[in-house]
Write an enzyme that holds these catalytic residues in place. Structure first.
Site, PDB file in Angstrom:
ATOM      1  N   CYS A 120      16.939  -1.882   7.601  1.00  0.00           N
ATOM      2  CA  CYS A 120      17.134  -2.372   6.229  1.00  0.00           C
ATOM      3  C   CYS A 120      18.601  -2.461   5.833  1.00  0.00           C
ATOM      4  O   CYS A 120      18.940  -3.101   4.837  1.00  0.00           O
ATOM      5  CB  CYS A 120      16.390  -1.468   5.246  1.00  0.00           C
ATOM      6  SG  CYS A 120      14.631  -1.427   5.545  1.00  0.00           S
ATOM      7  N   HIS A 260      19.503  -1.719  -1.894  1.00  0.00           N
ATOM      8  CA  HIS A 260      18.359  -2.145  -1.075  1.00  0.00           C
ATOM      9  C   HIS A 260      17.083  -1.947  -1.891  1.00  0.00           C
ATOM     10  O   HIS A 260      16.916  -0.941  -2.569  1.00  0.00           O
ATOM     11  CB  HIS A 260      18.308  -1.295   0.203  1.00  0.00           C
ATOM     12  CG  HIS A 260      17.068  -1.535   0.989  1.00  0.00           C
ATOM     13  ND1 HIS A 260      16.644  -2.796   1.320  1.00  0.00           N
ATOM     14  CD2 HIS A 260      16.128  -0.680   1.482  1.00  0.00           C
ATOM     15  CE1 HIS A 260      15.511  -2.708   1.988  1.00  0.00           C
ATOM     16  NE2 HIS A 260      15.173  -1.443   2.096  1.00  0.00           N
ATOM     17  N   ASN A 289       9.435  -4.606  -0.260  1.00  0.00           N
ATOM     18  CA  ASN A 289      10.586  -4.291   0.603  1.00  0.00           C
ATOM     19  C   ASN A 289      10.669  -5.342   1.712  1.00  0.00           C
ATOM     20  O   ASN A 289       9.827  -5.361   2.608  1.00  0.00           O
ATOM     21  CB  ASN A 289      10.380  -2.888   1.175  1.00  0.00           C
ATOM     22  CG  ASN A 289      11.536  -2.431   2.048  1.00  0.00           C
ATOM     23  OD1 ASN A 289      12.417  -3.218   2.396  1.00  0.00           O
ATOM     24  ND2 ASN A 289      11.550  -1.153   2.397  1.00  0.00           N
TER      25      ASN A 289
HETATM   26  O1  UT7 Z   1      13.362   0.383   3.608  1.00  0.00           O
HETATM   27  C1  UT7 Z   1      13.708   1.563   4.253  1.00  0.00           C
HETATM   28  C2  UT7 Z   1      13.589   2.680   3.388  1.00  0.00           C
HETATM   29  N1  UT7 Z   1      12.207   2.926   2.958  1.00  0.00           N
HETATM   30  C3  UT7 Z   1      12.054   3.662   1.902  1.00  0.00           C
HETATM   31  O2  UT7 Z   1      13.038   4.030   1.316  1.00  0.00           O
HETATM   32  C4  UT7 Z   1      10.671   4.092   1.483  1.00  0.00           C
HETATM   33  C5  UT7 Z   1      10.762   5.529   1.058  1.00  0.00           C
HETATM   34  N2  UT7 Z   1       9.516   6.152   0.615  1.00  0.00           N
HETATM   35  C6  UT7 Z   1       8.833   5.762  -0.464  1.00  0.00           C
HETATM   36  O3  UT7 Z   1       9.128   4.767  -1.101  1.00  0.00           O
HETATM   37  C7  UT7 Z   1       7.689   6.635  -0.940  1.00  0.00           C
HETATM   38  O4  UT7 Z   1       7.742   7.873  -0.278  1.00  0.00           O
HETATM   39  C8  UT7 Z   1       6.304   6.006  -0.721  1.00  0.00           C
HETATM   40  C9  UT7 Z   1       6.109   4.830  -1.670  1.00  0.00           C
HETATM   41  C10 UT7 Z   1       6.135   5.565   0.707  1.00  0.00           C
HETATM   42  C11 UT7 Z   1       5.201   7.020  -1.032  1.00  0.00           C
HETATM   43  O5  UT7 Z   1       5.351   7.533  -2.339  1.00  0.00           O
HETATM   44  P1  UT7 Z   1       5.239   9.098  -2.599  1.00  0.00           P
HETATM   45  O6  UT7 Z   1       5.307   9.325  -4.037  1.00  0.00           O
HETATM   46  O7  UT7 Z   1       6.294   9.743  -1.740  1.00  0.00           O
HETATM   47  O8  UT7 Z   1       3.780   9.389  -2.110  1.00  0.00           O
HETATM   48  P2  UT7 Z   1       3.334  10.487  -1.056  1.00  0.00           P
HETATM   49  O9  UT7 Z   1       3.873  10.218   0.299  1.00  0.00           O
HETATM   50  O10 UT7 Z   1       3.640  11.781  -1.675  1.00  0.00           O
HETATM   51  O11 UT7 Z   1       1.760  10.247  -0.954  1.00  0.00           O
HETATM   52  C12 UT7 Z   1       0.896  10.790  -1.922  1.00  0.00           C
HETATM   53  C13 UT7 Z   1      -0.545  10.441  -1.637  1.00  0.00           C
HETATM   54  C14 UT7 Z   1      -1.060  10.808  -0.248  1.00  0.00           C
HETATM   55  O12 UT7 Z   1      -2.339  11.371  -0.427  1.00  0.00           O
HETATM   56  P3  UT7 Z   1      -2.553  12.968  -0.353  1.00  0.00           P
HETATM   57  O13 UT7 Z   1      -2.192  13.333   1.056  1.00  0.00           O
HETATM   58  O14 UT7 Z   1      -1.595  13.545  -1.371  1.00  0.00           O
HETATM   59  O15 UT7 Z   1      -3.978  13.108  -0.698  1.00  0.00           O
HETATM   60  C15 UT7 Z   1      -1.241   9.484   0.449  1.00  0.00           C
HETATM   61  O16 UT7 Z   1      -2.292   9.497   1.385  1.00  0.00           O
HETATM   62  O17 UT7 Z   1      -0.777   9.041  -1.776  1.00  0.00           O
HETATM   63  C16 UT7 Z   1      -1.588   8.570  -0.684  1.00  0.00           C
HETATM   64  N3  UT7 Z   1      -1.272   7.184  -0.442  1.00  0.00           N
HETATM   65  C17 UT7 Z   1      -1.888   6.160  -1.082  1.00  0.00           C
HETATM   66  N4  UT7 Z   1      -2.814   6.131  -2.032  1.00  0.00           N
HETATM   67  C18 UT7 Z   1      -3.194   4.913  -2.490  1.00  0.00           C
HETATM   68  C19 UT7 Z   1      -0.346   6.686   0.427  1.00  0.00           C
HETATM   69  N5  UT7 Z   1      -0.349   5.336   0.368  1.00  0.00           N
HETATM   70  C20 UT7 Z   1      -1.290   4.997  -0.567  1.00  0.00           C
HETATM   71  C21 UT7 Z   1      -1.722   3.758  -1.080  1.00  0.00           C
HETATM   72  N6  UT7 Z   1      -2.663   3.771  -2.052  1.00  0.00           N
HETATM   73  N7  UT7 Z   1      -1.208   2.586  -0.674  1.00  0.00           N
END
Ligand code: UT7
Length: 334
Positions: A120, A260, A289
């Protein structure tokens, strides 16, 4: 040494362009594919929709469309381009480079061409690379393109990643001009020890393309989202502060911060830390993204929507797989 630095030429952006595929996939559309919902996606990421390329479009097709717009915007023809760099993590194929395919599509027959791999952060690395080659007189005109067909490299069964990415391309034409500052001193870094937090583990020489590898779905992008999120906020904030210091500037001197576009919450957190929330550019809602394409698409949109006037300074900052990161400040001279 100081004599050599003084003889470097200032380098300016003389044209920008973007191409976004027509097909829009909304969060509601994704609800039909994986176990997700609009509320989760929007509240966690700020994304509402993303563009997805047609099956018959490869990354070089998206790149060529953006390049044509940027060349027209610069008012130059393709044969004036000396250097063509494509930043991408979703190339048409392993080799030859996507840049060579783009060269052929747009007729940039006098350019030398290569791809740049910094995930990225790729477009920012390409900007720095091209700037330095123009500044020292090795080339006069460079075309840099960030282009991605992410939709082919994500696992459409994995809700953790498939909702986050989109396809698109952005292009920038650079040339030495009489600008006072142009593309200024950059700040860049990488940390390969964290590669496994964001990568596509299969398909290369480490883990070749076999039926077993494909059965394990390792040909697709994998991400430890929460870890990447923390590093992205910390590192982009540090890079922005570092590039300001390197150029003897402060946040108040910057008209627009273009980060980004990975997540609206990441952008908001950086804006808060730098106390510049009112000047953070955001379009992740529309395109999700688009990896290396995100910065040049954002610059093109900011310029064409009148958010930049001649003499304004914009601060670009990126973070991606590798990990790779960086920042630069550009004096807008168009
Ligand atoms: O481009 C390069 C750089 N990339 C980035 O910078 C991305 C960085 N990361 C992020 O943007 C965020 O961490 C995410 C958007 C990927 C995730 O957000 P988060 O607030 O960190 O969520 P999380 O990882 O804490 O996930 C929470 C929950 C999980 O369930 P449990 O284990 O807590 O029950 C996931 O399974 O959300 C669940 N989950 C979803 N639920 C509904 C993950 N993806 C989804 C989804 N829909 N699409």
């Amino acid at each position: 040494m100081s004599k050599a630095i003084n003889s470097l030429r200032a380098v300016s952006i003389i044209g920008t362009g973007a191409y976004l595929p027509e097909k829009t996939v909304t969060n509601r559309d994704l609800e039909k594919i994986v176990d997700t919902n609009d509320e989760w996606i929007y509240s966690r990421t700020g994304m509402r929709e993303r563009r997805i390329a047609r099956d018959d479009q490869a990354t070089s097709d998206l790149a060529a469309e953006a390049a044509k717009v940027a060349l027209a915007d610069a008012g130059i023809s393709a044969d004036e381009v000396d250097l063509l760099i494509v930043a991408t993590l979703s190339p048409d194929m392993f080799f030859p480079s996507t840049a060579c395919f783009v060269q052929d599509k747009i007729g940039a027959k006098n350019a030398y061409c290569y791809d740049l791999g910094a995930a990225c952060s790729g477009s920012l690395y390409a900007l720095e690379t091209a700037k330095n080659q123009i500044a020292c007189g090795a080339v006069n005109t460079a075309l840099i393109i960030g282009a991605e067909k992410m939709s082919t490299f994500i696992d459409w069964k994995d809700r953790n990643t498939c909702v986050l990415f989109g396809d698109g391309a952005g292009a920038i034409v650079l040339r030495a001009t009489g600008a006072k500052r142009g593309v200024m001193k950059g700040s860049f870094g990488s940390d390969g020890s964290l590669a496994n937090l964001l990568w596509t583990p299969g398909g290369g020489s480490r883990n070749p393309m076999t039926h077993e590898m494909i059965d394990r779905n390792e040909q697709y992008l994998k991400m430890e989202g929460r870890e990447v999120y923390k590093h992205a906020v910390t590192q982009m904030t540090k890079s922005a502060l570092d590039v300001l210091e390197k150029n003897g500037l402060c946040a108040a001197d910057i008209k627009l911060f273009i980060p980004h576009q990975a997540n609206a919450r990441i952008i908001d957190a950086i804006g808060k830390r730098l106390d510049v929330q009112d000047r953070m550019f955001l379009n992740v809602e529309k395109y999700a993204n688009t990896s290396a394409a995100a910065l040049p698409i954002a610059i093109d949109e900011a310029a064409k929507s009148g958010q930049l006037a001649s003499g304004d300074l914009m601060l670009l900052v990126a973070f991606g797989g590798g990990f790779t990161w960086g920042a630069n400040i550009v004096e807008w001279t168009k």
